[in-house]
Design a protein around this motif. Sequence first.
Motif, short mmCIF file in Angstrom:
data_model
loop_
_atom_site.label_atom_id
_atom_site.label_comp_id
_atom_site.label_asym_id
_atom_site.label_seq_id
_atom_site.Cartn_x
_atom_site.Cartn_y
_atom_site.Cartn_z
N SER A 1 0.85 -1.18 0.00
CA SER A 1 0.00 0.00 0.00
C SER A 1 0.89 1.24 0.00
O SER A 1 1.86 1.31 0.78
CB SER A 1 -0.88 0.00 1.26
OG SER A 1 -1.41 1.28 1.51
N GLU A 2 0.57 2.22 -0.85
CA GLU A 2 1.34 3.47 -0.87
C GLU A 2 1.29 4.17 0.49
O GLU A 2 2.23 4.82 0.90
CB GLU A 2 0.81 4.41 -1.96
CG GLU A 2 1.14 3.97 -3.36
CD GLU A 2 2.62 4.03 -3.68
OE1 GLU A 2 3.33 4.92 -3.15
OE2 GLU A 2 3.08 3.17 -4.46
N LYS A 3 0.17 4.02 1.19
CA LYS A 3 -0.01 4.69 2.48
C LYS A 3 0.61 3.90 3.64
O LYS A 3 1.22 4.49 4.53
CB LYS A 3 -1.50 4.89 2.75
CG LYS A 3 -1.80 5.62 4.03
CD LYS A 3 -3.28 5.83 4.20
CE LYS A 3 -3.57 6.55 5.51
NZ LYS A 3 -5.01 6.75 5.71
N LEU A 4 0.47 2.57 3.64
CA LEU A 4 0.87 1.76 4.78
C LEU A 4 2.16 0.96 4.59
O LEU A 4 2.72 0.45 5.54
CB LEU A 4 -0.26 0.78 5.14
CG LEU A 4 -1.60 1.43 5.50
CD1 LEU A 4 -2.66 0.37 5.65
CD2 LEU A 4 -1.47 2.28 6.75
N GLY A 5 2.62 0.84 3.36
CA GLY A 5 3.80 0.02 3.10
C GLY A 5 3.40 -1.41 2.83
O GLY A 5 2.30 -1.69 2.35
N TYR A 6 4.28 -2.36 3.17
CA TYR A 6 3.98 -3.77 2.94
C TYR A 6 2.96 -4.26 3.95
O TYR A 6 3.02 -3.94 5.13
CB TYR A 6 5.26 -4.60 3.01
CG TYR A 6 6.14 -4.38 1.82
CD1 TYR A 6 5.88 -5.03 0.62
CD2 TYR A 6 7.19 -3.47 1.87
CE1 TYR A 6 6.67 -4.80 -0.50
CE2 TYR A 6 7.98 -3.24 0.75
CZ TYR A 6 7.72 -3.91 -0.42
OH TYR A 6 8.48 -3.67 -1.52
N LEU A 7 2.01 -5.03 3.47
CA LEU A 7 0.92 -5.54 4.30
C LEU A 7 1.15 -7.02 4.58
O LEU A 7 1.50 -7.78 3.68
CB LEU A 7 -0.42 -5.34 3.59
CG LEU A 7 -0.71 -3.92 3.11
CD1 LEU A 7 -2.02 -3.88 2.35
CD2 LEU A 7 -0.73 -2.95 4.28
N THR A 8 0.95 -7.39 5.82
CA THR A 8 1.12 -8.80 6.22
C THR A 8 -0.06 -9.22 7.08
O THR A 8 -0.89 -8.39 7.47
CB THR A 8 2.41 -9.00 7.04
OG1 THR A 8 2.25 -8.37 8.31
CG2 THR A 8 3.62 -8.44 6.34
N ALA A 9 -0.12 -10.49 7.40
CA ALA A 9 -1.17 -11.00 8.28
C ALA A 9 -0.92 -10.57 9.73
O ALA A 9 -1.82 -10.61 10.55
CB ALA A 9 -1.24 -12.52 8.20
N CYS A 10 0.30 -10.15 10.04
CA CYS A 10 0.66 -9.71 11.39
C CYS A 10 0.71 -8.19 11.43
O CYS A 10 1.58 -7.58 10.81
CB CYS A 10 2.01 -10.30 11.78
SG CYS A 10 2.57 -9.74 13.40
N PRO A 11 -0.19 -7.55 12.18
CA PRO A 11 -0.21 -6.07 12.23
C PRO A 11 1.09 -5.46 12.77
O PRO A 11 1.42 -4.34 12.43
CB PRO A 11 -1.37 -5.75 13.16
CG PRO A 11 -2.12 -6.99 13.36
CD PRO A 11 -1.25 -8.14 12.97
N LEU A 12 1.84 -6.20 13.57
CA LEU A 12 3.11 -5.69 14.11
C LEU A 12 4.15 -5.47 13.02
O LEU A 12 5.08 -4.70 13.19
CB LEU A 12 3.67 -6.64 15.16
CG LEU A 12 2.85 -6.77 16.45
CD1 LEU A 12 3.46 -7.84 17.35
CD2 LEU A 12 2.79 -5.44 17.17
N ARG A 13 4.01 -6.15 11.90
CA ARG A 13 4.98 -6.06 10.81
C ARG A 13 4.52 -5.12 9.69
O ARG A 13 5.13 -5.06 8.63
CB ARG A 13 5.25 -7.44 10.22
CG ARG A 13 5.60 -8.49 11.24
CD ARG A 13 6.99 -8.29 11.82
NE ARG A 13 7.19 -9.26 12.89
CZ ARG A 13 7.41 -8.94 14.15
NH1 ARG A 13 7.48 -7.70 14.51
NH2 ARG A 13 7.58 -9.87 15.05
N LEU A 14 3.43 -4.41 9.93
CA LEU A 14 2.89 -3.50 8.92
C LEU A 14 3.93 -2.46 8.53
O LEU A 14 4.61 -1.90 9.36
CB LEU A 14 1.65 -2.79 9.49
CG LEU A 14 0.88 -1.89 8.54
CD1 LEU A 14 0.22 -2.71 7.44
CD2 LEU A 14 -0.17 -1.11 9.31
N GLY A 15 4.09 -2.26 7.26
CA GLY A 15 5.04 -1.25 6.76
C GLY A 15 6.27 -1.88 6.15
O GLY A 15 6.45 -1.86 4.95
#
Length: 101
Positions: free
Chosen positions: A41-55
């Motif tokens: 996502s341009e806004k959030l970065g890389y998306l994963t199933a784990c919210p702690l690794r967002l970005g």
Amino acid sequence: LRFFARQHTLVNLKKLWKSLSGAVKAVGDAAAAEGSGYCYSEKLGYLTACPLRLGTALRVSVALKVPLLAATNDLKALCQSLDLSVTQEMGSGGSVWNVSS
């Protein structure tokens, strides 16, 4: 996906990073050739199933042999103050610790 790069002898971080980033790129290129890719996502970065690794979607983990530091300091408290997770390796006599982001 999980990618691992490991060395058991004298550690060369540049060599480990080059190996790991090459594997990530190869998988990304193969997925792109099939019309897929990493979720980004341009806004959030890389998306994963784990919210702690967002970005960054990055988790770094190292095994450290630090017998003197572990014997003289509360290593768990030190790591927690740095927002790091730490566990002691079983059978290491207290000198090998796994530290991760």
